[in-house]
Write an enzyme that holds these catalytic residues in place. Structure first.
Site, PDB file in Angstrom:
ATOM      1  N   ASN A  68       1.305  -5.100 -10.556  1.00 16.25           N
ATOM      2  CA  ASN A  68       0.462  -4.930  -9.364  1.00 16.25           C
ATOM      3  C   ASN A  68      -0.884  -5.603  -9.583  1.00 16.25           C
ATOM      4  O   ASN A  68      -1.357  -5.687 -10.714  1.00 16.25           O
ATOM      5  CB  ASN A  68       0.240  -3.425  -9.103  1.00 16.25           C
TER       6      ASN A  68
ATOM      7  N   MET B 200       0.815  -1.208   0.000  1.00 15.11           N
ATOM      8  CA  MET B 200       0.000   0.000   0.000  1.00 15.11           C
ATOM      9  C   MET B 200       0.857   1.269   0.000  1.00 15.11           C
ATOM     10  O   MET B 200       0.723   2.128   0.876  1.00 15.11           O
ATOM     11  CB  MET B 200      -0.950  -0.018   1.197  1.00 15.11           C
TER      12      MET B 200
ATOM     13  N   HIS C 143      -4.885  -5.223  -8.415  1.00 14.76           N
ATOM     14  CA  HIS C 143      -5.814  -4.259  -7.811  1.00 14.76           C
ATOM     15  C   HIS C 143      -7.226  -4.850  -7.825  1.00 14.76           C
ATOM     16  O   HIS C 143      -7.659  -5.397  -8.851  1.00 14.76           O
ATOM     17  CB  HIS C 143      -5.768  -2.935  -8.578  1.00 14.76           C
TER      18      HIS C 143
HETATM   19  C1  GAR Z   1      -5.676  -7.372  -2.316  1.00 20.09           C
HETATM   20  O1  GAR Z   1      -7.076  -7.412  -2.469  1.00 20.09           O
HETATM   21  C2  GAR Z   1      -5.062  -6.466  -3.376  1.00 20.09           C
HETATM   22  O2  GAR Z   1      -5.733  -6.522  -4.591  1.00 20.09           O
HETATM   23  C3  GAR Z   1      -5.226  -5.109  -2.710  1.00 20.09           C
HETATM   24  O3  GAR Z   1      -4.876  -5.347  -1.378  1.00 20.09           O
HETATM   25  C4  GAR Z   1      -5.303  -6.664  -1.015  1.00 20.09           C
HETATM   26  C5  GAR Z   1      -4.185  -7.365  -0.280  1.00 20.09           C
HETATM   27  O4  GAR Z   1      -4.622  -8.577   0.273  1.00 20.09           O
HETATM   28  N1  GAR Z   1      -4.406  -4.115  -3.330  1.00 20.09           N
HETATM   29  C6  GAR Z   1      -4.781  -2.840  -3.502  1.00 20.09           C
HETATM   30  O5  GAR Z   1      -5.836  -2.379  -3.082  1.00 20.09           O
HETATM   31  C7  GAR Z   1      -3.781  -1.976  -4.261  1.00 20.09           C
HETATM   32  N2  GAR Z   1      -4.320  -0.694  -4.547  1.00 20.09           N
HETATM   33  P1  GAR Z   1      -3.588  -9.654   0.783  1.00 20.09           P
HETATM   34  O6  GAR Z   1      -2.598  -8.916   1.684  1.00 20.09           O
HETATM   35  O7  GAR Z   1      -4.403 -10.645   1.559  1.00 20.09           O
HETATM   36  O8  GAR Z   1      -2.898 -10.250  -0.425  1.00 20.09           O
END
Ligand code: GAR
Length: 191
Positions: free
Chosen positions: A107, A90, A109
């Site tokens: 990445n 993040m 998203h």
């Molecule tokens: C995931 O849903 C990913 O797509 C999102 O954070 C989450 C992490 O989950 N990413 C974003 O929002 C990027 N802008 P995780 O730590 O369980 O993999």
């Protein structure tokens, strides 16, 4: 490209899915480094459990983003990383890291970009009332959730339960990320 780094800031379920796919040889790659900017994040435990080498840092202990990105680059180089996979990292990638790994950072998203950029994409889409949700994999550039789209997968959801929706998004993320990494690796070795 076979040597991956996964960057994460939180739970790390995408990290877990990618590592498991490598271990099970579903993915023809190895996660040689996990990078995390939150020392208390659960992904740190997941990396330990899998024996994945990690670089865990606190941005506040550096004078600038360029300073910690120089250190990240050193770790990536030492580990021979060929592809960086952001998975819930993040933090915007700065010019220092972008220049060093241009075209080699991707990445995931949890929305159909360009809709619902940012840190709360699932809730934002749910609150907006959309009925088609999805996941995007894209190359990383200096813009938030910007960069050329590599893959997307969509599904319909008509329910009222944001937690159920979140589970559906995550269940869509893991196979899409693994398939996409595998395709990038394969097309790279064809060159
Ligand atoms: C995931 O849903 C990913 O797509 C999102 O954070 C989450 C992490 O989950 N990413 C974003 O929002 C990027 N802008 P995780 O730590 O369980 O993999």
């Amino acid at each position: 490209m076979r040597r991956l780094a996964v960057f994460a800031s939180g739970n790390g379920t995408n990290f877990e899915a990618i590592v498991a796919a490598c271990e099970q040889k579903v993915l023809d790659a190895e996660v040689v480094l996990m990078v995390c900017d939150k020392p208390n994040a659960y992904v740190v435990e997941r990396a330990k459990a899998h024996g994945t080498p990690s670089f865990i840092f606190s941005p506040k202990s550096y004078a600038s983003k360029a300073d910690f990105e120089h250190e990240i680059i050193q770790k990536l180089n030492e580990a021979g990383v060929e592809l960086v996979c952001l998975a819930g990292y993040m933090r915007l990638i700065g010019d220092t890291l972008l220049e060093a790994y241009e075209g080699r950072i991707i990445n995931i998203h949890p929305s159909l970009l360009p809709a619902f950029k940012g840190a709360h994409a699932i809730e934002d889409a749910f609150n907006y009332g959309v009925k088609v949700f999805g996941v995007t994999i894209h190359y990383v550039n200096a813009a938030l959730d910007g960069g050329k789209i590599i893959a997307q997968r969509a599904f319909e959801y008509h329910g009222n339960d944001v937690e159920e929706l979140e589970s559906m998004v995550h269940a869509t993320e893991y196979p899409l990320y693994i398939d996409t990494i595998q395709k990038l690796i394969t097309s790279d070795s064809d060159k």
